[in-house]
Scaffold this active site. Structure first.
Site, PDB file in Angstrom:
ATOM      1  N   ASP A 195       1.862   5.309  -4.110  1.00 31.25           N
ATOM      2  CA  ASP A 195       3.215   5.353  -4.679  1.00 31.25           C
ATOM      3  C   ASP A 195       4.053   4.129  -4.325  1.00 31.25           C
ATOM      4  O   ASP A 195       4.101   3.701  -3.171  1.00 31.25           O
ATOM      5  CB  ASP A 195       3.950   6.595  -4.168  1.00 31.25           C
TER       6      ASP A 195
ATOM      7  N   ASP B  55      -2.099  14.221 -12.048  1.00 33.74           N
ATOM      8  CA  ASP B  55      -2.060  13.681 -10.689  1.00 33.74           C
ATOM      9  C   ASP B  55      -3.085  14.390  -9.784  1.00 33.74           C
ATOM     10  O   ASP B  55      -3.000  15.607  -9.575  1.00 33.74           O
ATOM     11  CB  ASP B  55      -0.618  13.900 -10.176  1.00 33.74           C
TER      12      ASP B  55
HETATM   13  C1  GLA Z   1       2.337  11.702  -6.398  1.00 37.06           C
HETATM   14  C2  GLA Z   1       2.489  10.666  -7.497  1.00 37.06           C
HETATM   15  C3  GLA Z   1       3.969  10.384  -7.698  1.00 37.06           C
HETATM   16  C4  GLA Z   1       4.676  11.672  -8.069  1.00 37.06           C
HETATM   17  C5  GLA Z   1       4.445  12.724  -6.999  1.00 37.06           C
HETATM   18  C6  GLA Z   1       4.967  14.080  -7.418  1.00 37.06           C
HETATM   19  O1  GLA Z   1       2.786  11.208  -5.187  1.00 37.06           O
HETATM   20  O2  GLA Z   1       1.802   9.491  -7.163  1.00 37.06           O
HETATM   21  O3  GLA Z   1       4.153   9.401  -8.699  1.00 37.06           O
HETATM   22  O4  GLA Z   1       4.203  12.114  -9.311  1.00 37.06           O
HETATM   23  O5  GLA Z   1       3.063  12.880  -6.707  1.00 37.06           O
HETATM   24  O6  GLA Z   1       4.720  15.067  -6.469  1.00 37.06           O
END
Ligand code: GLA
Length: 545
Positions: A369, A307
């Site tokens: 997200d 990520d």
């Molecule tokens: C980002 C990702 C999420 C999750 C969070 C964890 O927002 O897009 O899917 O993994 O980080 O902190």
């Protein structure tokens, strides 16, 4: 002691508190979870009362530009760097001085109640990605969590005027990498479960074991849901003396956990970042890529979600550099000697479809997200996917984010739409609900074999939107046996008729049609298939060759 004495003593203590200078360093836990993450507040309170300094959180550094102390109440006005280098965002911290300690309330970010702190990027999440931003700078430095604001207690560890923060080093640039060899995995979109959507930082060893048990007993494993993926917040606050990544006390023994999960016929996934910190502020893999890949392999990890997050603070954020940073881990995973699915998470920025496969990615997120609301799911699923079908195929998939099915924010009809659309999109199917407590309606949505079969069709062709009229849409996906999966969708507020002409899917004459939610053959149809579709609902059919 007389009443007068008590009164005088109370006055004196308020006066003493009022006189406590904020100058110096305040250090303490950065979250209310017992996870070892720390934060520092460094302040300088001048004689005229002006307060300046910084709040060094786990995922951002806020500059304090003003503040005041009123008795025991403290207010700090700060600025946080804007997303993607944009305008700084104002942040207010409030605090209380109690027995010489500073009880600091971490500001909630992201707007929506109940998901304000961490993770939930607010209503604009998908749009942010579409605009090319990234989530860094969103949630508070305190890390993830739901509900009430977090209050942390900081100790006054020094009273010296703090030194200013050193300037950030120049951003690192990398050339566009050579192609990373295909790892041979994910010939169909990965299926499993991930902790983030429902549990955020509540994930633990115990929960993963319980979830693995439930994935087996509910029938999810046999329906194809194999990967049990730990998302952010498993990491220790610091590496060990040799630079090895460590776990925090929610995960006492990752190797034993992997053995347990493997013993159930399942696979274990984990999470990290190409940056120094993950999105929730834990240790990332920056400059430890090979070492971390080896550690994962030694534990028996089978899947890595990687990520971007704080990588934007060390890299130059160009396409070549971002691809280079991902390729580092793609190569490291290959070298680790264990088969590890590589999942890219950088919110779809910088045309990831153009280079995701090249860096060894088996899947890559296409948006910000998802959240458990119809508006979020429909925007990501319908609006942000068209055009990406050319990038998907066996071994490399577009990822419109994990499933919210069963998390309570949508109706069953909306969850059926979610499942149908993701299956048509050849999306990874990572359930995000509490498998231990699933209603029959939810388990029948997640485990509808005929819909899962569409998702897992070995031709690996992602659906195309072939018609759109008002609030209705028709999506079609070619299948390996020469047939087609066709979804009739209705995004509107009232039931509406929707038709898919056979010519629009490239078919002629008459074809047998089967209803995949109704598990019913509908017979031979000529020219088209049409049906009434309820509001926010779907009719998903297979049209035979
Ligand atoms: C980002 C990702 C999420 C999750 C969070 C964890 O927002 O897009 O899917 O993994 O980080 O902190």
């Amino acid at each position: 002691m007389s009443i007068l004495h008590v009164y005088a003593a109370a006055l004196l203590s308020v006066a003493t508190v009022g006189a406590q200078s904020l100058t110096g360093r305040w250090v303490g836990p950065a979250t209310t979870a017992d996870d070892g993450l720390e934060m520092t507040v460094a302040l300088n309170q001048s004689a005229d009362g002006k307060i300046t300094g910084y709040v060094l959180g786990t995922r951002s550094t806020d500059t304090v530009i003003d503040g005041k102390v009123n008795g025991s109440e403290v207010t700090l006005e700060a600025e946080r760097p804007g997303r993607g280098g944009g305008e700084p965002v104002k942040v207010t911290y409030t605090g209380l001085l109690v027995n010489g300690k500073l009880q600091l309330t971490l500001p909630a970010f992201g707007g929506r109640a109940g998901r304000s702190a961490g993770g939930g990027r607010g209503p604009g999440a998908a749009g942010d990605a579409a605009r090319g931003a990234n989530p860094t700078g969103g949630p508070p430095p305190g890390g993830p969590g739901r509900g009430a604001p977090q209050v942390v207690e900081l100790a006054h560890v020094s009273v010296e005027t703090p030194m200013p923060l050193p300037p950030r080093p120049a951003p690192v640039s990398l050339p566009m990498p050579d192609k990373v060899k295909f790892n041979g995995l994910a010939k169909t979109p990965p299926m499993g479960w991930n902790s983030w959507n429902k549990f955020r930082n509540q994930v633990s060893d115990k929960m993963i074991r319980e979830m693995a048990d439930a994935i087996v007993s509910s029938g999810m494993r046999d329906a194809g849901y194999i990967y049990v993926n730990i998302d952010d917040t498993w990491e220790g606050a610091h590496r060990d003396a040799n630079g090895n990544i460590t776990t925090n006390n929610k995960f006492p023994d990752m190797k034993a956990l992997a053995a347990y999960v493997h013993g159930k016929g399942l696979k274990l996934g984990i999470y990290s970042s190409p940056g120094p910190k993950t999105c929730a502020g834990y240790e990332g893999s920056y400059q430890h890529e090979e070492q971390d890949a080896k550690t994962y392999a030694s534990w028996g990890i089978d899947y890595l979600k990687y990520d971007w997050c704080s990588a934007s603070q060390v890299y130059d954020n160009s396409q070549a550099t971002m691809a280079g940073a991902y390729a580092k881990m793609g190569n490291a995973l290959l070298k680790s000697g264990h088969s590890i699915v590589f999942s890219l998470c950088q919110y779809g920025n910088l045309d990831v479809g153009e280079w995701g496969e090249r860096v060894g990615g088996n899947l890559w997120r296409t948006t910000g997200d998802i959240s458990d609301r119809w508006q979020s799911m429909e925007h990501i699923g319908f609006d942000l996917q068209p055009g990406r079908e050319k990038y998907a195929g066996p071994g490399h998939w577009n990822d419109p984010d994990m499933l919210e099915i069963g998390n309570g924010g949508m109706t069953d009809a909306e969850y059926q739409t979610h499942m149908s659309l993701w299956a048509l999109l050849a999306a990874p199917l990572l359930a995000g609900n509490d498998i231990r407590n699933m209603s029959p309606a939810i388990s029948s949505i997640l485990m509808n074999k005929e819909v899962v079969a569409v998702d897992q069709d070995k031709l690996g062709k992602q659906a195309v939107r072939i018609a759109q009229e008002g609030k209705t849409e028709v999506w079609c996906r070619q299948l390996h046996d020469g047939g087609w999966a066709v979804g009739l969708f209705n995004r509107g507020d009232a039931t509406a008729p929707v038709a898919a002409s056979f010519s629009s899917i490239g078919a002629n004459g008459s074809h047998y049609v089967r209803d995949l939610w109704g598990h019913k053959d509908l017979g031979l149809m000529a020219g088209e298939f049409s049906s009434d579709v309820p509001s926010h609902g779907v009719v998903l059919v297979k049209i035979a060759k």
